[in-house]
Design an enzyme around this catalytic site. Structure first.
Site, PDB file in Angstrom:
ATOM      1  N   GLY A 240       0.980  -1.179  -0.028  1.00 31.40           N
ATOM      2  CA  GLY A 240      -0.145  -0.159   0.043  1.00 31.40           C
ATOM      3  C   GLY A 240       0.798   1.136   0.097  1.00 31.40           C
ATOM      4  O   GLY A 240       1.973   1.206  -0.022  1.00 31.40           O
TER       5      GLY A 240
ATOM      6  N   LEU B 131       1.173   3.733   2.313  1.00 27.41           N
ATOM      7  CA  LEU B 131       2.002   3.941   3.550  1.00 27.41           C
ATOM      8  C   LEU B 131       2.966   2.748   3.780  1.00 27.41           C
ATOM      9  O   LEU B 131       4.078   2.792   3.969  1.00 27.41           O
ATOM     10  CB  LEU B 131       1.150   4.126   4.696  1.00 27.41           C
TER      11      LEU B 131
ATOM     12  N   TYR C 254      -9.100  -1.420   4.535  1.00 28.56           N
ATOM     13  CA  TYR C 254     -10.021  -0.734   3.207  1.00 28.56           C
ATOM     14  C   TYR C 254     -10.046   0.471   3.150  1.00 28.56           C
ATOM     15  O   TYR C 254     -10.303   1.335   4.102  1.00 28.56           O
ATOM     16  CB  TYR C 254     -11.254  -1.368   3.478  1.00 28.56           C
ATOM     17  N   THR C 255      -9.441   1.127   2.328  1.00 25.64           N
ATOM     18  CA  THR C 255      -9.177   2.616   2.256  1.00 25.64           C
ATOM     19  C   THR C 255     -10.121   3.459   1.201  1.00 25.64           C
ATOM     20  O   THR C 255      -9.813   4.659   0.906  1.00 25.64           O
ATOM     21  CB  THR C 255      -7.839   2.824   1.948  1.00 25.64           C
TER      22      THR C 255
ATOM     23  N   THR D  49      -7.504   7.048  11.439  1.00 21.47           N
ATOM     24  CA  THR D  49      -7.873   8.063  10.772  1.00 21.47           C
ATOM     25  C   THR D  49      -8.599   9.224  11.434  1.00 21.47           C
ATOM     26  O   THR D  49      -9.085   8.980  12.521  1.00 21.47           O
ATOM     27  CB  THR D  49      -8.791   7.736   9.428  1.00 21.47           C
ATOM     28  N   ASP D  50      -8.327  10.458  10.714  1.00 25.28           N
ATOM     29  CA  ASP D  50      -9.267  11.585  11.317  1.00 25.28           C
ATOM     30  C   ASP D  50     -10.768  11.388  11.170  1.00 25.28           C
ATOM     31  O   ASP D  50     -11.371  12.149  11.683  1.00 25.28           O
ATOM     32  CB  ASP D  50      -8.702  12.846  10.815  1.00 25.28           C
TER      33      ASP D  50
ATOM     34  N   TYR E 117     -16.500   4.422   6.130  1.00 24.14           N
ATOM     35  CA  TYR E 117     -15.135   4.272   6.427  1.00 24.14           C
ATOM     36  C   TYR E 117     -14.512   4.407   7.674  1.00 24.14           C
ATOM     37  O   TYR E 117     -14.115   3.755   8.334  1.00 24.14           O
ATOM     38  CB  TYR E 117     -14.310   4.864   5.409  1.00 24.14           C
TER      39      TYR E 117
ATOM     40  N   TRP F 198      -5.122  12.631   5.354  1.00 26.16           N
ATOM     41  CA  TRP F 198      -4.631  13.058   4.059  1.00 26.16           C
ATOM     42  C   TRP F 198      -3.242  12.748   3.469  1.00 26.16           C
ATOM     43  O   TRP F 198      -2.344  13.704   3.038  1.00 26.16           O
ATOM     44  CB  TRP F 198      -4.547  14.512   3.876  1.00 26.16           C
TER      45      TRP F 198
HETATM   46  N1  LIG Z   1      -4.882   7.347   2.644  1.00 25.58           N
HETATM   47  C1  LIG Z   1      -5.099   8.372   3.447  1.00 25.58           C
HETATM   48  O1  LIG Z   1      -5.565   9.324   3.286  1.00 25.58           O
HETATM   49  C2  LIG Z   1      -5.416   7.887   4.875  1.00 25.58           C
HETATM   50  C3  LIG Z   1      -5.771   8.781   5.707  1.00 25.58           C
HETATM   51  C4  LIG Z   1      -5.834   8.450   7.048  1.00 25.58           C
HETATM   52  C5  LIG Z   1      -5.650   7.122   7.418  1.00 25.58           C
HETATM   53  N2  LIG Z   1      -5.256   6.226   6.665  1.00 25.58           N
HETATM   54  C6  LIG Z   1      -4.954   5.028   6.995  1.00 25.58           C
HETATM   55  O2  LIG Z   1      -3.650   4.438   6.846  1.00 25.58           O
HETATM   56  C7  LIG Z   1      -3.618   3.045   6.571  1.00 25.58           C
HETATM   57  C8  LIG Z   1      -2.640   3.174   5.021  1.00 25.58           C
HETATM   58  O3  LIG Z   1      -3.378   3.637   4.103  1.00 25.58           O
HETATM   59  P1  LIG Z   1      -2.907   3.789   2.650  1.00 25.58           P
HETATM   60  O4  LIG Z   1      -3.618   4.862   2.016  1.00 25.58           O
HETATM   61  O5  LIG Z   1      -1.446   3.406   2.600  1.00 25.58           O
HETATM   62  O6  LIG Z   1      -3.649   2.431   2.235  1.00 25.58           O
HETATM   63  P2  LIG Z   1      -3.603   1.613   0.796  1.00 25.58           P
HETATM   64  O7  LIG Z   1      -2.720   2.186  -0.230  1.00 25.58           O
HETATM   65  O8  LIG Z   1      -5.018   1.352   0.257  1.00 25.58           O
HETATM   66  O9  LIG Z   1      -2.871   0.403   1.266  1.00 25.58           O
HETATM   67  C9  LIG Z   1      -3.704  -0.591   2.195  1.00 25.58           C
HETATM   68  C10 LIG Z   1      -2.949  -2.019   1.654  1.00 25.58           C
HETATM   69  O10 LIG Z   1      -3.794  -3.086   2.290  1.00 25.58           O
HETATM   70  C11 LIG Z   1      -4.041  -4.130   1.274  1.00 25.58           C
HETATM   71  N3  LIG Z   1      -5.342  -5.024   1.826  1.00 25.58           N
HETATM   72  C12 LIG Z   1      -6.522  -4.666   1.497  1.00 25.58           C
HETATM   73  N4  LIG Z   1      -7.240  -5.640   1.948  1.00 25.58           N
HETATM   74  C13 LIG Z   1      -6.501  -6.419   2.584  1.00 25.58           C
HETATM   75  C14 LIG Z   1      -6.550  -7.645   3.464  1.00 25.58           C
HETATM   76  N5  LIG Z   1      -7.900  -8.256   3.349  1.00 25.58           N
HETATM   77  N6  LIG Z   1      -5.462  -8.297   3.729  1.00 25.58           N
HETATM   78  C15 LIG Z   1      -4.269  -7.627   3.662  1.00 25.58           C
HETATM   79  N7  LIG Z   1      -3.947  -6.693   3.136  1.00 25.58           N
HETATM   80  C16 LIG Z   1      -5.119  -6.060   2.574  1.00 25.58           C
HETATM   81  C17 LIG Z   1      -4.360  -3.460   0.206  1.00 25.58           C
HETATM   82  O11 LIG Z   1      -4.454  -4.073  -0.982  1.00 25.58           O
HETATM   83  P3  LIG Z   1      -5.358  -3.600  -2.340  1.00 25.58           P
HETATM   84  O12 LIG Z   1      -4.862  -2.179  -2.761  1.00 25.58           O
HETATM   85  O13 LIG Z   1      -5.111  -4.609  -3.345  1.00 25.58           O
HETATM   86  O14 LIG Z   1      -6.726  -3.729  -1.774  1.00 25.58           O
HETATM   87  C18 LIG Z   1      -3.190  -2.330   0.030  1.00 25.58           C
HETATM   88  O15 LIG Z   1      -1.867  -2.955  -0.376  1.00 25.58           O
HETATM   89  C19 LIG Z   1      -4.931   2.636   6.521  1.00 25.58           C
HETATM   90  O16 LIG Z   1      -5.192   1.970   7.626  1.00 25.58           O
HETATM   91  C20 LIG Z   1      -5.726   3.742   6.273  1.00 25.58           C
HETATM   92  O17 LIG Z   1      -6.903   3.763   7.070  1.00 25.58           O
HETATM   93  C21 LIG Z   1      -5.173   6.642   5.384  1.00 25.58           C
END
Ligand SMILES: NC(=O)c1ccc[n+]([C@@H]2O[C@H](COP(=O)([O-])OP(=O)(O)OC[C@H]3O[C@@H](n4cnc5c(N)ncnc54)[C@H](OP(=O)(O)O)[C@@H]3O)[C@@H](O)[C@H]2O)c1
Length: 303
Positions: free
Chosen positions: A9, A11, A59-60, A99-100, A126, A151
């Site tokens: 992912g 991060l 799940y994002t 998350t916020d 979410y 963000w």
């Molecule tokens: N992005 C933001 O702006 C944001 C803001 C606040 C908090 N966060 C939190 O920060 C964390 C990282 O976010 P990110 O943006 O890096 O997320 P991301 O890019 O969507 O990465 C999440 C990873 O988890 C994988 N995944 C999904 N379902 C899974 C499962 N059942 N078992 C194992 N792995 C699975 C995804 O695979 P697929 O891509 O193939 O589904 C992806 O590689 C998350 O917890 C998110 O809620 C993100």
């Protein structure tokens, strides 16, 4: 020693880059070890000596979660429960990302940043699924760090910076919401903080907030991306784009989003003696890295 979950992912890939750079021993998994399947976690973890789990999986898809409610909860709640149960059984310290969007957002005009113990009240699916995941951890574990962030942007994955750079390439007019405020977070800065927590061997468990410093609107974020990208030559010199501020109601989305969800970082700064960069310095660094990685950027923008 460390199990990084979600290494493909946005991060997670940055955390992995840093783990490699610092020569730390780790195992990594992503979707192939489904967090929703406890047995899959046990199978992967069997015979491995694990002291820490960093969970970057989730799940994002914020808007899709309004329809795919079961899947969002399966990953963000049940998956997190499985990770917490596994951590409890093996006495592993869990670092989990939240998350916020667990907050409903301050009223217009308020500039109070949310503290870790402020009342949560998610306004989209979410956010509800992420809050449910936090709840599972709190019920099962004592030795955990939950880091709420916001963000996010970084090299891998889809994010607002790439979305803007693509629009600046394709259009002459880009409309961006001006009445939602928050703090951008560069994955490199959050990943560094996660490793600092591990390296400090801290036992100051609990919930923490982390973003880059400063609070802006999406509109201001877009304008700054444009100005900096232009200066760095990431946008063609003869290309001019007008960026127009719009209201949330003029950009309808499936999921509601908090209007103002700045997070207070006082706790994490104090407990870990951290200095956090301003959002525009971090953004500048990211754009410079894209300039140095031009081919990769072009492949991203062509997608
Ligand atoms: N992005 C933001 O702006 C944001 C803001 C606040 C908090 N966060 C939190 O920060 C964390 C990282 O976010 P990110 O943006 O890096 O997320 P991301 O890019 O969507 O990465 C999440 C990873 O988890 C994988 N995944 C999904 N379902 C899974 C499962 N059942 N078992 C194992 N792995 C699975 C995804 O695979 P697929 O891509 O193939 O589904 C992806 O590689 C998350 O917890 C998110 O809620 C993100």
């Amino acid at each position: 020693m460390i199990w990084l979950i979600g290494n493909k992912g946005m991060l997670g890939s940055e955390v992995e880059r840093l783990l490699k750079e610092r020569g730390l021993i780790y195992w990594a998994s992503d979707k192939e070890v489904d967090v929703g399947d406890y047995k899959a976690l046990e199978k992967f973890g069997k015979d491995k000596k694990i002291k820490w789990i960093i969970n970057c999986a989730g799940y994002t898809k914020v808007d899709k979660a309004e329809e795919e409610i079961d899947e969002a909860f399966r990953i963000n709640k049940d998956g997190v429960r499985n990770i917490a149960l596994f951590s409890s059984k093996r006495q592993i310290i869990l670092i989990h990302i939240s998350t916020d969007y667990v907050f409903d957002g301050r009223q217009e005009g308020s500039t109070d940043a949310y503290r870790e113990d402020d009342k949560t009240n998610p306004i989209n699916m979410y956010g509800k699924s992420k809050l449910a995941g936090e709840g599972e951890i709190k019920n099962i574990l004592e030795n955990y760090f939950i880091i709420r962030t916001a963000w996010l942007y970084g090299l891998k994955g889809n994010n607002f910076v790439y979305a803007m750079l693509r629009l600046f390439k394709e259009r002459d007019l880009v409309k961006v919401v001006e009445d939602q405020w928050g703090s951008p977070t560069y994955t490199a800065d959050l990943a560094d903080t996660i490793l600092k927590i591990i390296e400090s061997c801290s036992d100051k468990f609990g919930i923490y907030h982390f973003t880059n410093e400063g609070v802006i609107s999406w509109y201001e974020f877009a304008r700054t991306i444009y100005k900096k990208a232009k200066r760095l030559g990431l946008i063609e010199s003869n290309k001019k784009v007008e960026i127009q501020p719009i209201k949330t109601e003029d950009y309808p989305t499936a999921a509601k989003r908090p209007k103002y969800s700045a997070l207070s970082k006082e706790k994490i700064k104090m407990e870990f003696n951290l200095k956090i960069r301003d959002w525009d310095k971090a953004l500048e660094d990211f754009l410079i890295s894209l300039k140095e990685n031009r081919k990769y950027l072009e492949s991203r923008l062509d997608k």
